[in-house]
Design an enzyme around this catalytic site. Structure first.
Site, PDB file in Angstrom:
ATOM      1  N   ARG A  98     -66.147 132.584  36.071  1.00  0.00           N
ATOM      2  CA  ARG A  98     -67.475 133.071  36.442  1.00  0.00           C
ATOM      3  C   ARG A  98     -67.565 134.578  36.225  1.00  0.00           C
ATOM      4  NH1 ARG A  98     -67.996 131.647  42.498  1.00  0.00           N
ATOM      5  NH2 ARG A  98     -65.779 132.148  42.383  1.00  0.00           N
ATOM      6  N   PHE A 305     -64.079 129.940  46.200  1.00  0.00           N
ATOM      7  CA  PHE A 305     -63.570 129.767  47.562  1.00  0.00           C
ATOM      8  C   PHE A 305     -62.598 128.586  47.647  1.00  0.00           C
ATOM      9  CE2 PHE A 305     -67.705 132.006  48.571  1.00  0.00           C
ATOM     10  CZ  PHE A 305     -67.105 133.225  48.773  1.00  0.00           C
ATOM     11  N   PHE A 385     -46.471 137.275  47.370  1.00  0.00           N
ATOM     12  CA  PHE A 385     -46.714 138.683  47.671  1.00  0.00           C
ATOM     13  C   PHE A 385     -45.388 139.362  47.996  1.00  0.00           C
ATOM     14  CE2 PHE A 385     -50.986 137.383  47.672  1.00  0.00           C
ATOM     15  CZ  PHE A 385     -51.842 138.456  47.877  1.00  0.00           C
TER      16      PHE A 385
END
Length: 546
Positions: A98, A305, A385
Site C-alpha cells: 500500500r 494491522f 529486535f
C-alpha cells in the site's frame, strides 16, 4: 555482535538505486510499457496491464500480524525482507504494498516503506506525494461534494435532503478540527447551509473503489453506485443519478495505474492504494496485486494491522474480487509486542520477562487459529529486535513448537534479504506443497446479523454482537434496498481483538457494539462502525514533523 545500523532515511538516501527502467526489465517490461516519474519511479500503462491478462498467476503470499502495539511489529519490513529473500533463493519475485497516508506519516506512525535494510525506495517520495494518487483521490472526492452542493443550489431536482447527506469531504492529514463543520454560510448565493465533515483521504470510499476496481470501466461503474445521501422521501441518491461518474473517472484515470518502485536489493515493488484496515479494508489495489501475479512467480503482499482486521478483509472482501486466494500467510510477531499483550508497560519492554511473553502468546495463537479457518497454511515470522534475550527467544520457540506452529526467526531489519532466508525457505515449502484450500468465512446470502456474528465469534473470539437502536433501524432499511447481500467491513480498533483498545492479549466473553452502518456500495461492502473508531484522526502532542 549486531552491526551499527543507521536511521531508515540515512540508509535509504545512501542506497544505490537502479534506474526504474532496469528494474522493469528484470520482470520483462520495456521502457515503452512505463510512464516515467523521474528515474526512480513509474506507472504501468493500461496497455501493459491488458497485455498480461492471459498469463498464468504466480503464487501469492499474504503478510499479516498479531494485534499491533505502540512497540511496533515491522509487518512492512518483513514483507519487503521476505520478497528480497525469495529473490535471493532464485524466485522471480514482485512485492505489492500500500501507499502511505500523509496523515500518519506526519503524525505518530511514520512512513510505511519498511525499515532498516528491508525498505522500498525512494522512501522519501513514497511517504510524501509519490505520484499524486492520493491528491487525485482527494480531488475527486471533494469534487463530488461540490457537485452535491451545486445540485441543491441549482434547483435540487433530486430533492436531496441536506440533513441526510452522508458523503463527506476529505483531506490527507490528521486534522481533528475538521471532523464536524458547517458549510454554505453567508447568504443565498453561498449555497445551502448544512452540517458537513471531513474524513481522512484513506477513509474515502473512492480510495476503496480505486483499490477494488479491476479496470477503468469497473471504476466508472463503481463510482456510479456510491450513495451520497437520501431525498426527502428517505430514498437513497447515488452518483449515477447525479450523473457525475464520468467526470470523477476522468479525475482518477491516472490514479488507477499501479506504481513501480524497488527495494534496497532492487526487487520490483508495485506500491499502490492505501485504505486503512481499521476503517476500510486495508489492502493495496487489485490492479497492483493482479498485475504482480502476472509478472512474478512469487508475489508478497500485505494487509493492514492484525489478522483480525486486514487479513480477514483481504480474505472475505478482496479475494472474491481478485479471483485469487493466498497460497500461504505469514503472521508477523515480535517478542516486545507479545510481552505488551502479556501486561508489560511500553516503558518496560526492554527488560527480560518470559512470563509476560507466555501470557501474550495467546494473542498470536488466536491469529493462527483464525487464518486456519480460511484453509490457508501459515508461517509465523518472529521479527527479532536487539532487546530480545536468548531466554525469551527460546521460550517463544518452545511455545510455537508445543502448539505445532511453524515459525522462523527473522532478522531482515538488520540484514535485509539475508536475514529472511530461513523464512523464505519455509514459506516456499508451504507454497510448493500446495496445501491451500481457501474457503470464505461467510456467504453473501447470509444476513447482516449473521455476518457480524460470524466475524465476531470466529475471528475475534467474542461472545456476540450488540446493535444500537440506530443500527437496528438501518438493517431494516438496508434489507429493503437489498444491501444486506454485501460483505461487512468492520471499523474496529486495531489494538485489541475486541472493540475496546485496552483489552490486550486474548480477551474472552466480550460483546462487540455496532453503533451504525455506512453503505459503501461502490466499494461493494457495508462498513460497521464499532467503539470509538473515527474516520478523521487527530495529531499527537509531538508529531513526526517536529
Amino acid at each position: 555482535m549486531a552491526k551499527e545500523v543507521k536511521s531508515d532515511i540515512e540508509i535509504a538516501l545512501a542506497a544505490e538505486v537502479d534506474p526504474i527502467t532496469q528494474v522493469a526489465e528484470s520482470i520483462g517490461l520495456s521502457e515503452d510499457t512505463l510512464e516515467l516519474y523521474g528515474k526512480k519511479k513509474a506507472k504501468l500503462t493500461y496497455e501493459t496491464i491488458h497485455s498480461l491478462k492471459d498469463r498464468e498467476n504466480g503464487k501469492l503470499i499474504l503478510v499479516t500480524a498479531i494485534n499491533p502495539t505502540p512497540a511496533g511489529e515491522g509487518k512492512s519490513t518483513v514483507t519487503v525482507g521476505l520478497g528480497d529473500a525469495l529473490k535471493r533463493l532464485g524466485k522471480k519475485t514482485v512485492i505489492a504494498l500500500r501507499e502511505p497516508s500523509l496523515g500518519p506519516t506526519m503524525g505518530i506512525k511514520g512512513g510505511a516503506t519498511g525499515g532498516g535494510y528491508a525498505q522500498v525506495v525512494p522512501m522519501e517520495d513514497i511517504n510524501l506525494h509519490f505520484t499524486g494518487d492520493f491528491h487525485a483521490i482527494t480531488t475527486a472526492n471533494n469534487a463530488l461534494s461540490a457537485f452535491i452542493d451545486n445540485h441543491m443550489q441549482q434547483g435540487n431536482d433530486l430533492k436531496i435532503d441536506q440533513r441526510r447527506i452522508v458523503w463527506k469531504r476529505v483531506v490527507d492529514l490528521n486534522d481533528r478540527a475538521l471532523r464536524k463543520v458547517v458549510v454554505g454560510l453567508g447568504g443565498p448565493i453561498q449555497g445551502i447551509p448544512r452540517e458537513d465533515g471531513f474524513d481522512i483521504t484513506v477513509a474515502s470510499e473512492i480510495m476503496a473503489i480505486i483499490c477494488l476496481a479491476t479496470d477503468l470501466e469497473d471504476l466508472k461503474h463503481r463510482l456510479s453506485e456510491i450513495v451520497v445521501g437520501y431525498n426527502y422521501a428517505r430514498e437513497p441518491i447515488t452518483v449515477g443519478e447525479l450523473g457525475y461518474e464520468g467526470a470523477l473517472t476522468l479525475l482518477l484515470k491516472d490514479a488507477l495505474k499501479p506504481n513501480l518502485v524497488q527495494t534496497l536489493e532492487h526487487t520490483p515493488a508495485l506500491v499502490h492504494g492505501g485504505p486503512f484496515a481499521n476503517i476500510a479494508h486495508g489492502c493495496n489495489s487489485i490492479q497492483a496485486t493482479s498485475t504482480a501475479l502476472k509478472l512474478g512467480d512469487y508475489v508478497v503482499t500485505e494487509a493492514g494491522f492484525g489478522a483480525d482486521l486486514g487479513a480477514e478483509k483481504f480474505l472475505d472482501i478482496k479475494v472474491p474480487a481478485l479471483g485469487k486466494a493466498p497460497d500461504c500467510v505469514v503472521i508477523v510477531a515480535t517478542i516486545r509486542a507479545l510481552k505488551m499483550h502479556g501486561g508489560v508497560a511500553k516503558t518496560e519492554l526492554s527488560g527480560e520477562n518470559v512470563e509476560a511473553l507466555k501470557a501474550g502468546f495467546a494473542n498470536l495463537k488466536k491469529h493462527t487459529e483464525s487464518v486456519q479457518k480460511f484453509g490457508i497454511p501459515f508461517v509465523v515470522a518472529i521479527n527479532k529486535f536487539i532487546t530480545d534475550t536468548e531466554a525469551e527467544v527460546k521460550a517463544l520457540e518452545t511455545l510455537c513448537d508445543e502448539a505445532n506452529i511453524p515459525f522462523s526467526l527473522t532478522e531482515v531489519w538488520e540484514k535485509g534479504g539475508e536475514g529472511g532466508l530461513d523464512l523464505a525457505g519455509k514459506v516456499s515449502q508451504e507454497v510448493e506443497t500446495g496445501g491451500a484450500s481457501y474457503k470464505r468465512l461467510y456467504d453473501d446470502a447470509s444476513s447482516i446479523e449473521e455476518k457480524l456474528e460470524t466475524i465476531v465469534t470466529e475471528i475475534y473470539g467474542g461472545s456476540g454482537v450488540e446493535l444500537s437502536p440506530k443500527a437496528q433501524k438501518q438493517i431494516v432499511e438496508f434489507k429493503k434496498y437489498g444491501w444486506d447481500r454485501y460483505p461487512i467491513c468492520m471499523a474496529k480498533t486495531q489494538y485489541s481483538l475486541s472493540d475496546d483498545p485496552s483489552k490486550l492479549g486474548r480477551p474472552t466473553d466480550f460483546t462487540v457494539h455496532i453503533r451504525e452502518f455506512i453503505p459503501k456500495l461502490g466499494a461493494g461492502f457495508i462498513v460497521a462502525l464499532t467503539g470509538d473508531v473515527m474516520t478523521m484522526p487527530g495529531l499527537p502532542k509531538k508529531t513526526s514533523g517536529t
